[in-house]
Design a protein around this motif. Structure first.
Motif, short mmCIF file in Angstrom:
data_model
loop_
_atom_site.label_atom_id
_atom_site.label_comp_id
_atom_site.label_asym_id
_atom_site.label_seq_id
_atom_site.Cartn_x
_atom_site.Cartn_y
_atom_site.Cartn_z
N LEU A 1 0.83 -1.20 0.00
CA LEU A 1 0.00 0.00 0.00
C LEU A 1 0.87 1.26 0.00
O LEU A 1 0.53 2.24 -0.67
CB LEU A 1 -0.96 -0.01 1.20
CG LEU A 1 -2.04 -1.08 1.14
CD1 LEU A 1 -2.79 -1.16 2.48
CD2 LEU A 1 -3.02 -0.84 -0.01
N CYS A 2 1.97 1.23 0.72
CA CYS A 2 2.89 2.38 0.73
C CYS A 2 3.51 2.57 -0.65
O CYS A 2 3.59 3.70 -1.15
CB CYS A 2 3.98 2.21 1.79
SG CYS A 2 3.39 2.44 3.48
N GLY B 1 1.04 4.04 -2.85
CA GLY B 1 0.83 5.44 -2.50
C GLY B 1 1.80 6.40 -3.16
O GLY B 1 1.48 7.58 -3.34
N LYS C 1 -0.98 8.06 6.05
CA LYS C 1 -2.29 7.81 5.43
C LYS C 1 -2.59 6.31 5.39
O LYS C 1 -3.72 5.89 5.63
CB LYS C 1 -2.34 8.39 4.02
CG LYS C 1 -2.26 9.89 3.97
CD LYS C 1 -3.55 10.54 4.39
CE LYS C 1 -3.47 12.04 4.16
NZ LYS C 1 -4.73 12.71 4.39
N VAL C 2 -1.58 5.49 5.07
CA VAL C 2 -1.79 4.04 5.05
C VAL C 2 -2.12 3.55 6.46
O VAL C 2 -3.02 2.73 6.64
CB VAL C 2 -0.57 3.31 4.45
CG1 VAL C 2 -0.68 1.81 4.64
CG2 VAL C 2 -0.43 3.64 2.96
N VAL D 1 -5.63 4.12 7.28
CA VAL D 1 -6.55 3.16 6.67
C VAL D 1 -6.79 1.99 7.62
O VAL D 1 -7.91 1.52 7.78
CB VAL D 1 -6.00 2.66 5.31
CG1 VAL D 1 -6.79 1.46 4.80
CG2 VAL D 1 -6.03 3.79 4.30
N VAL E 1 -6.78 3.67 0.28
CA VAL E 1 -5.50 4.40 0.31
C VAL E 1 -5.50 5.47 -0.77
O VAL E 1 -5.09 6.62 -0.52
CB VAL E 1 -4.31 3.42 0.13
CG1 VAL E 1 -3.02 4.18 -0.18
CG2 VAL E 1 -4.13 2.58 1.37
#
Length: 195
Positions: free
Chosen positions: A41-42, A45, A58-59, A62, A87
């Motif tokens: 996810l990072c 992003g 932000k992750v 989530v 995300v």
């Protein structure tokens, strides 16, 4: 009284099973989902934000959202694409706070590099960095959208259908971008004989 699954048992569960356990307030299930997807996810992003601190925050948000919205988790039928979409939306929100600043502590690095017993580690690290740079050079030649889809497919192991749902494009568009990415990689490798 039902006993909680062990970490190893949780690791073998499907995403849907883990979401059900999170709904039942199992922190181990949340941690398992976090460990399974945080890095992907990072990386995803980075296509929406350059500041890694913002992306990581932000992750992490989530996963806090996932824990707090536990009552609605049974409505989610495709957990992996759901996480990527959330995300994406979090990173596209306007930033209402000042971005975090990076500070580096060079003192520890200098101290470690001056130690004679670490010379081999430094050489190995430089070789790894050179390899990563070569891969990065190849990836940098791929157009941005094609690269994003390539990484989602090859690194995050998403299916074309999932990628199309996350990005809001057709499966044919995903296929076309993958073809562009693979052709670019093939041409770079053949041209430069980098690997």
């Amino acid at each position: 009284m039902k006993s909680k699954p062990t970490y190893q048992a949780l690791n073998h569960k499907t995403d849907l099973e883990l979401f059900q356990l999170i709904k039942e307030r199992d922190k181990g299930a949340l941690e398992t989902v976090f460990n399974r997807y945080y890095e992907s996810l990072c990386r995803f992003g980075t296509t929406y934000e350059n500041d890694m601190d913002v992306i990581e925050e932000k992750v992490s948000d989530v996963f806090i959202h996932l824990w707090n919205a536990h009552e609605r988790l049974d409505q989610i039928k495709k957990p992996k694409p759901y996480l990527f979409v959330v995300v994406k939306h979090k990173l596209m929100e306007p930033v209402s706070y000042q971005k975090l600043k990076h500070t580096l502590d060079r003192g520890l690095e200098d101290e470690r590099s001056s130690s004679p017993c670490i010379e081999q580690e430094i050489i190995e690290q430089e070789q790894r960095e050179m390899y990563v740079r070569r891969i990065q050079e190849v990836l940098d030649k791929i157009p941005k959208k094609s690269r994003q889809i390539f990484e989602m497919s090859r690194l995050d192991e998403l299916k074309y259908k999932e990628i199309s749902e996350i990005l809001g494009v057709s499966i044919k568009t995903v296929e076309n971008h993958m073809a562009i990415a693979l052709k670019t990689i093939r041409n770079m490798v053949v041209k430069n004989k980098q690997f």
